[in-house]
Design a protein around this motif. Sequence first.
Motif, PDB file in Angstrom:
ATOM      1  N   HIS A 135      35.330  42.566  39.942  1.00 27.47           N
ATOM      2  CA  HIS A 135      35.441  41.819  38.445  1.00 27.47           C
ATOM      3  C   HIS A 135      37.224  41.228  38.589  1.00 27.47           C
ATOM      4  O   HIS A 135      37.538  40.581  37.776  1.00 27.47           O
ATOM      5  CB  HIS A 135      35.542  42.893  37.474  1.00 27.47           C
ATOM      6  CG  HIS A 135      36.312  44.029  37.561  1.00 27.47           C
ATOM      7  ND1 HIS A 135      37.509  44.281  37.404  1.00 27.47           N
ATOM      8  CD2 HIS A 135      35.861  45.447  37.476  1.00 27.47           C
ATOM      9  CE1 HIS A 135      38.277  45.458  37.350  1.00 27.47           C
ATOM     10  NE2 HIS A 135      37.126  46.069  37.450  1.00 27.47           N
ATOM     11  N   GLY A 136      37.969  41.483  39.585  1.00 25.42           N
ATOM     12  CA  GLY A 136      39.170  40.704  39.651  1.00 25.42           C
ATOM     13  C   GLY A 136      40.432  41.374  38.989  1.00 25.42           C
ATOM     14  O   GLY A 136      41.619  40.756  38.713  1.00 25.42           O
ATOM     15  N   GLY A 137      40.197  42.618  38.150  1.00 24.02           N
ATOM     16  CA  GLY A 137      41.227  43.223  37.880  1.00 24.02           C
ATOM     17  C   GLY A 137      42.225  43.736  38.800  1.00 24.02           C
ATOM     18  O   GLY A 137      41.951  43.896  39.825  1.00 24.02           O
ATOM     19  N   TYR A 138      43.637  43.999  38.229  1.00 24.67           N
ATOM     20  CA  TYR A 138      44.590  44.437  39.240  1.00 24.67           C
ATOM     21  C   TYR A 138      45.468  45.453  38.361  1.00 24.67           C
ATOM     22  O   TYR A 138      45.509  45.307  36.939  1.00 24.67           O
ATOM     23  CB  TYR A 138      45.698  42.995  39.613  1.00 24.67           C
ATOM     24  CG  TYR A 138      46.365  42.599  38.310  1.00 24.67           C
ATOM     25  CD1 TYR A 138      47.798  43.089  38.427  1.00 24.67           C
ATOM     26  CD2 TYR A 138      45.814  41.698  37.647  1.00 24.67           C
ATOM     27  CE1 TYR A 138      48.597  42.390  37.385  1.00 24.67           C
ATOM     28  CE2 TYR A 138      46.576  41.152  36.650  1.00 24.67           C
ATOM     29  CZ  TYR A 138      47.881  41.386  36.556  1.00 24.67           C
ATOM     30  OH  TYR A 138      48.718  40.785  35.588  1.00 24.67           O
ATOM     31  N   ARG A 139      46.275  46.384  38.867  1.00 21.94           N
ATOM     32  CA  ARG A 139      46.992  47.200  38.351  1.00 21.94           C
ATOM     33  C   ARG A 139      48.073  47.803  39.475  1.00 21.94           C
ATOM     34  O   ARG A 139      47.496  48.228  40.578  1.00 21.94           O
ATOM     35  CB  ARG A 139      46.253  48.623  37.944  1.00 21.94           C
ATOM     36  CG  ARG A 139      47.083  49.794  37.519  1.00 21.94           C
ATOM     37  CD  ARG A 139      46.527  50.961  36.781  1.00 21.94           C
ATOM     38  NE  ARG A 139      45.765  50.385  35.664  1.00 21.94           N
ATOM     39  CZ  ARG A 139      46.388  50.326  34.483  1.00 21.94           C
ATOM     40  NH1 ARG A 139      47.773  50.416  34.175  1.00 21.94           N
ATOM     41  NH2 ARG A 139      45.689  50.198  33.346  1.00 21.94           N
ATOM     42  N   CYS A 140      49.281  47.536  39.088  1.00 26.23           N
ATOM     43  CA  CYS A 140      50.329  48.137  40.196  1.00 26.23           C
ATOM     44  C   CYS A 140      50.894  49.490  39.541  1.00 26.23           C
ATOM     45  O   CYS A 140      50.808  49.675  38.327  1.00 26.23           O
ATOM     46  CB  CYS A 140      51.608  47.022  40.125  1.00 26.23           C
ATOM     47  SG  CYS A 140      52.876  47.619  41.185  1.00 26.23           S
ATOM     48  N   HIS A 141      50.813  50.377  40.569  1.00 31.36           N
ATOM     49  CA  HIS A 141      51.182  51.732  40.384  1.00 31.36           C
ATOM     50  C   HIS A 141      52.474  52.071  40.217  1.00 31.36           C
ATOM     51  O   HIS A 141      53.027  53.055  39.839  1.00 31.36           O
ATOM     52  CB  HIS A 141      50.193  52.749  41.211  1.00 31.36           C
ATOM     53  CG  HIS A 141      48.910  52.747  41.179  1.00 31.36           C
ATOM     54  ND1 HIS A 141      48.126  52.969  39.983  1.00 31.36           N
ATOM     55  CD2 HIS A 141      48.158  51.924  42.127  1.00 31.36           C
ATOM     56  CE1 HIS A 141      46.693  52.651  40.226  1.00 31.36           C
ATOM     57  NE2 HIS A 141      46.681  52.148  41.541  1.00 31.36           N
TER      58      HIS A 141
END
Length: 119
Positions: free
Chosen positions: A76-82
């Motif tokens: 789905h193209g989501g991103y998250r930087c931890h």
Amino acid sequence: MTDFIRNHLKLKQQAATTKRSTHKAKRGTVNKSRLPNPSDFYRQFDITVKGGSGWQMVKCPFHDDTHASMGVNREHGGYRCHACGACGDCIGFYMQWYSVSFIDACQSLQLIEGCNDDR
């Protein structure tokens, strides 16, 4: 007097509904199905998403990253930087990368359909 107030409120509500529907028609709608494949989208920004489906770890472009701390979802193209907390979808990534508004990002990505404006 109560009938007068009821009629006045009813006319005001009808005018607001007409105004909303007219305004909505001018704005157009965002069609996210026009977005490219997430792997192709992120490749434009020198981010290579390897592997199969699901979340893949990559280096975050929004801070000085020494190792892969950002997850990108190939479906789905989501991103998250931890590390820095940056997160969103492809449109949000574009907004953050170029520091533009939602509308500008959607126009640049050619996602708006049915817009009557000639902007």
